[in-house]
Design a protein around this motif. Sequence first.
Motif, PDB file in Angstrom:
ATOM      1  N   ALA A 178       0.828  -1.211   0.000  1.00 12.96           N
ATOM      2  CA  ALA A 178       0.000   0.000   0.000  1.00 12.96           C
ATOM      3  C   ALA A 178       0.861   1.259   0.000  1.00 12.96           C
ATOM      4  CB  ALA A 178      -0.921  -0.006   1.213  1.00 12.96           C
ATOM      5  N   ALA A 179       1.960   1.234   0.757  1.00 12.96           N
ATOM      6  CA  ALA A 179       2.857   2.391   0.786  1.00 12.96           C
ATOM      7  C   ALA A 179       3.558   2.575  -0.553  1.00 12.96           C
ATOM      8  CB  ALA A 179       3.886   2.209   1.900  1.00 12.96           C
ATOM      9  N   ARG A 180       3.923   1.475  -1.208  1.00  6.52           N
ATOM     10  CA  ARG A 180       4.547   1.581  -2.530  1.00  6.52           C
ATOM     11  C   ARG A 180       3.586   2.174  -3.552  1.00  6.52           C
ATOM     12  NH1 ARG A 180       7.651  -4.300  -2.670  1.00  6.52           N
ATOM     13  NH2 ARG A 180       9.513  -3.628  -1.501  1.00  6.52           N
ATOM     14  N   VAL A 181       2.331   1.775  -3.471  1.00  4.07           N
ATOM     15  CA  VAL A 181       1.341   2.328  -4.386  1.00  4.07           C
ATOM     16  C   VAL A 181       1.196   3.838  -4.181  1.00  4.07           C
ATOM     17  CG1 VAL A 181      -1.124   2.337  -4.960  1.00  4.07           C
ATOM     18  CG2 VAL A 181       0.063   0.171  -4.595  1.00  4.07           C
ATOM     19  N   ASP A 182       1.357   4.279  -2.928  1.00  2.71           N
ATOM     20  CA  ASP A 182       1.263   5.711  -2.620  1.00  2.71           C
ATOM     21  C   ASP A 182       2.531   6.468  -2.982  1.00  2.71           C
ATOM     22  OD1 ASP A 182      -1.299   5.396  -1.713  1.00  2.71           O
ATOM     23  OD2 ASP A 182      -0.717   5.165   0.397  1.00  2.71           O
ATOM     24  N   GLY A 183       3.553   5.762  -3.480  1.00  2.00           N
ATOM     25  CA  GLY A 183       4.771   6.421  -3.948  1.00  2.00           C
ATOM     26  C   GLY A 183       5.893   6.495  -2.936  1.00  2.00           C
ATOM     27  N   ALA A 184       5.851   5.706  -1.880  1.00  2.00           N
ATOM     28  CA  ALA A 184       6.917   5.737  -0.871  1.00  2.00           C
ATOM     29  C   ALA A 184       8.190   5.110  -1.433  1.00  2.00           C
ATOM     30  CB  ALA A 184       6.473   4.993   0.381  1.00  2.00           C
ATOM     31  N   ASN A 185       9.338   5.730  -1.120  1.00  2.00           N
ATOM     32  CA  ASN A 185      10.618   5.151  -1.551  1.00  2.00           C
ATOM     33  C   ASN A 185      11.118   4.162  -0.508  1.00  2.00           C
ATOM     34  OD1 ASN A 185      11.772   6.707   0.559  1.00  2.00           O
ATOM     35  ND2 ASN A 185      12.098   8.438  -0.835  1.00  2.00           N
ATOM     36  N   GLY A 186      12.307   3.593  -0.745  1.00  2.00           N
ATOM     37  CA  GLY A 186      12.836   2.559   0.135  1.00  2.00           C
ATOM     38  C   GLY A 186      13.046   3.042   1.560  1.00  2.00           C
ATOM     39  N   PHE A 187      13.602   4.255   1.701  1.00  2.00           N
ATOM     40  CA  PHE A 187      13.842   4.785   3.043  1.00  2.00           C
ATOM     41  C   PHE A 187      12.528   5.037   3.777  1.00  2.00           C
ATOM     42  CE2 PHE A 187      14.289   8.440   5.902  1.00  2.00           C
ATOM     43  CZ  PHE A 187      15.255   7.946   6.770  1.00  2.00           C
ATOM     44  N   GLN A 188      11.547   5.590   3.062  1.00  2.00           N
ATOM     45  CA  GLN A 188      10.251   5.851   3.691  1.00  2.00           C
ATOM     46  C   GLN A 188       9.555   4.561   4.087  1.00  2.00           C
ATOM     47  OE1 GLN A 188       8.580   8.167   0.499  1.00  2.00           O
ATOM     48  NE2 GLN A 188       8.976  10.126   1.539  1.00  2.00           N
ATOM     49  N   LEU A 189       9.694   3.521   3.273  1.00  2.00           N
ATOM     50  CA  LEU A 189       9.119   2.220   3.625  1.00  2.00           C
ATOM     51  C   LEU A 189       9.704   1.700   4.928  1.00  2.00           C
ATOM     52  CD1 LEU A 189       8.999   0.387   0.169  1.00  2.00           C
ATOM     53  CD2 LEU A 189       7.057   1.147   1.535  1.00  2.00           C
ATOM     54  N   PHE A 190      11.042   1.846   5.054  1.00  2.00           N
ATOM     55  CA  PHE A 190      11.702   1.338   6.260  1.00  2.00           C
ATOM     56  C   PHE A 190      11.336   2.185   7.474  1.00  2.00           C
ATOM     57  CE2 PHE A 190      15.289   1.648   9.213  1.00  2.00           C
ATOM     58  CZ  PHE A 190      15.386   0.325   9.618  1.00  2.00           C
ATOM     59  N   TRP A 191      11.395   3.508   7.334  1.00  2.00           N
ATOM     60  CA  TRP A 191      11.245   4.398   8.482  1.00  2.00           C
ATOM     61  C   TRP A 191       9.798   4.522   8.949  1.00  2.00           C
ATOM     62  CZ3 TRP A 191      14.688   6.048  11.756  1.00  2.00           C
ATOM     63  CH2 TRP A 191      14.394   7.108  12.605  1.00  2.00           C
TER      64      TRP A 191
END
Length: 291
Positions: A189-202
């Motif tokens: 869901a976060a990837r669909v919203d455009g989150a990058n790798g760092f944002q996914l982790f944090w």
Amino acid sequence: MNRKKMYPGYMMAVPLLFFGVFFLLPSTVGFGYAFTDWSAYNTDLKFVGLRNFKEILQERTLSTAFVNTLIFAGVKTIVVTVLGFVFAIPLNNKRMKTTNVLRTIYFLPSVLSTLIVGLIFNAVFESRHGILNSLLTAIGCEGWIQPWLGSRWPAVFSICVAEVWRNIGYAVVITLAGLQSVNSDYVEAARVDGANGFQLFWKITLPLIMPSVNVNILFSLIYGLKMFDLVYVMTGGGPGHDTETFGTLMMNEMAAGRFSHSVAINMIFTIMLVIVAVLFQKYSERCEYVE
């Protein structure tokens, strides 16, 4: 389980009795010796009040042990927790075929006894014919050669390396368990919203695995503060008293026959542990667990 179900109060009587008889009572009696002149050279115990604490606080070895204990605990907690992430994240890749092999390799040092680990790193850091100094000589880096176990800061560094190497396996396994429990739906869901790798982790992964992080921090902090066995095997608290911890200091005072001093040091150490436990509890309460 029904949390509203109440159990009779008398069911706590037996556990509390055992706890009081086998822990509280011996601890209280034991700490009482800190206020006496108990030693190997004295058969008649006398109450001396706070004299033992005053003598200990005036010695440089206590401040050295205090600083070294904090260094070992701090370095171990930070490095082990961070490296737990570094090694566990690649292992969380389901497409990696060597996951089980790497997990075994990472955990193998944790299975070894402290004596074996100490002997291994004594061979690595030995001043004259140690593996590290021999390697530095072979590659032309003679300027980096140190008496690794012969002076304070190189010895502290060497012990930290050995302790981190011994405990990294636990952090990897605990962190990996936390990563594998993360629901992939949140990540997608976060990837669909455009989150990058760092944002996914944090924003996603880290909050979800905070219970695992807290376990790693707690174990590393506790065993870092209780550092004794590896220090005793590698340096014995030396050279001089430069790598003393509370554990080795208590051991050396007891071996020297100053029993009351050893108990007083133990009492100071216990108070420090209680303070650390309270502070960690307050820290844990602030960590929100996102489910």
